[in-house]
Design a protein around this motif. Sequence first.
Motif, PDB file in Angstrom:
ATOM      1  N   SER A   1      -5.755   7.287   5.720  1.00 64.06           N
ATOM      2  CA  SER A   1      -5.169   5.958   5.883  1.00 64.06           C
ATOM      3  C   SER A   1      -5.319   5.451   7.310  1.00 64.06           C
ATOM      4  O   SER A   1      -4.786   6.040   8.261  1.00 64.06           O
ATOM      5  CB  SER A   1      -3.694   5.964   5.499  1.00 64.06           C
TER       6      SER A   1
ATOM      7  N   LEU B   1     -10.034   2.277  -1.597  1.00 60.09           N
ATOM      8  CA  LEU B   1      -8.914   3.134  -1.974  1.00 60.09           C
ATOM      9  C   LEU B   1      -9.359   4.179  -2.993  1.00 60.09           C
ATOM     10  O   LEU B   1      -8.944   5.346  -2.917  1.00 60.09           O
ATOM     11  CB  LEU B   1      -7.784   2.277  -2.550  1.00 60.09           C
TER      12      LEU B   1
ATOM     13  N   ALA C   1      -8.064   3.913   3.326  1.00 59.27           N
ATOM     14  CA  ALA C   1      -7.300   2.657   3.308  1.00 59.27           C
ATOM     15  C   ALA C   1      -7.410   1.945   4.648  1.00 59.27           C
ATOM     16  O   ALA C   1      -7.466   2.569   5.708  1.00 59.27           O
ATOM     17  CB  ALA C   1      -5.834   2.928   2.989  1.00 59.27           C
TER      18      ALA C   1
ATOM     19  N   LEU D   1       0.286   8.634   1.324  1.00 53.76           N
ATOM     20  CA  LEU D   1      -0.528   8.585   2.526  1.00 53.76           C
ATOM     21  C   LEU D   1      -1.158   9.933   2.864  1.00 53.76           C
ATOM     22  O   LEU D   1      -2.222   9.991   3.472  1.00 53.76           O
ATOM     23  CB  LEU D   1       0.310   8.099   3.713  1.00 53.76           C
TER      24      LEU D   1
ATOM     25  N   ALA E   1      -4.407   2.234   7.517  1.00 49.37           N
ATOM     26  CA  ALA E   1      -3.797   0.968   7.114  1.00 49.37           C
ATOM     27  C   ALA E   1      -2.556   0.603   7.907  1.00 49.37           C
ATOM     28  O   ALA E   1      -2.401  -0.536   8.325  1.00 49.37           O
ATOM     29  CB  ALA E   1      -3.477   1.010   5.616  1.00 49.37           C
TER      30      ALA E   1
ATOM     31  N   ILE F   1       0.837  -1.199   0.000  1.00 45.17           N
ATOM     32  CA  ILE F   1       0.000   0.000   0.000  1.00 45.17           C
ATOM     33  C   ILE F   1       0.873   1.250   0.000  1.00 45.17           C
ATOM     34  O   ILE F   1       0.650   2.192  -0.751  1.00 45.17           O
ATOM     35  CB  ILE F   1      -0.939   0.001   1.232  1.00 45.17           C
TER      36      ILE F   1
END
Length: 385
Positions: A33, A336, A341, A28, A35, A22
């Motif tokens: 995000s 996304l 994310a 980012l 993630a 990712i």
Amino acid sequence: MNYERLFSKDTGNFMRSPVRDIFKKVDLSAICSFAGGYPDAATFPLDDIKELCALVLDRYGAKAVQYGATQGVTELREAIAERYGVPLANIQITTSSQQGIDVCTRILADPGDVILTTSPTYLGALQSFKSYRAEIVPLAGFSEESAGVPAETLARAKFCYVIPDFQNPGGTTMSLEERRLLCALSEKYGFVIVEDAPYRELRYSGEPVPTIWSLAPDRTLHLGTFSKIFAPGFRLGWIFGPEELLDKIYVCKQSLDLCPPVLDQYMAAEFMSSGRLDANLRKSIELYRGKRDLMLSLLERYMPEGVSWTHPEGGLFLFLTLPPQVDTVALYDRALGAGVAYVAGSFFYPDGSHRNTMRLNFSFLDRSRMEEGIKLLADVVASAV
């Protein structure tokens, strides 16, 4: 040139990190995000780091940028020994906690050996276990009756890997009874416990539970890290363990990196022993507690019916379970594309199951963008329910 015939058998077992992939593909700062497992940069004590670098260079001179001892500089080991009440001889410094996982696996596991773990568990640990071609066996519980694993498999196990405090990805914490049961299981079947504790200092509610190391130091390798309490760029961690096991790790590390980064170690030692660590921890805990509480309230407000999540007492993560028909791996590109994310939960299961789960990190994204991100995610989830 045909490189394929040159690769070792181990390379076929390397597990690519979806989280790192990712970061390769996405800016980012351009998305919301949830993630990664990144700490909030606001917790990095930049002013202290500037002062510490100058202080260390003035105090140690060229020694601070020379090669150092494989087991770590004495000053850092002494600071850790003082803080955690562990004998100096039982402390090994590592180049990150991830290296700690890897060297424990490297000295204990041969191809085909059994490694026990919880399910789900930390993705980086699964990557290491698979790279050494181990057989990963999930435990359903921590007693012999609840483990869900045949006695002959338990007898083959080399070690059990657990994150007892605010687990990654689940955010859960093992009770004292569960820790004692695991120690008893370890004693009966003769395997080591690898206790990974990267988030232990980041408790926002509830009461601390004794470490597994404190309950069974003769059969535990306890891993710690500065990544979540200082700054991850220093790449420093530590292992508490029995001297006989640490000696094997000591020799193993000589073939890997000779020694941990020396300048970083001196700075970490001063940061820890001067009181700066505790001062910074108080600020970090206050910040993360607010972020955790905000995410929990936003999930309650925006997530559709049928979605549930963990309520961690600390750490950096929450774990969501969606209705059975939702595949979070298949849903990822849609999320996304919407600007948000996450990490699909199935990546944290040894068998890749539970595709209706996801891990959310609450430490990295700025508070001002968290509501936007949760609303985007909730809309994506609602479209799939």
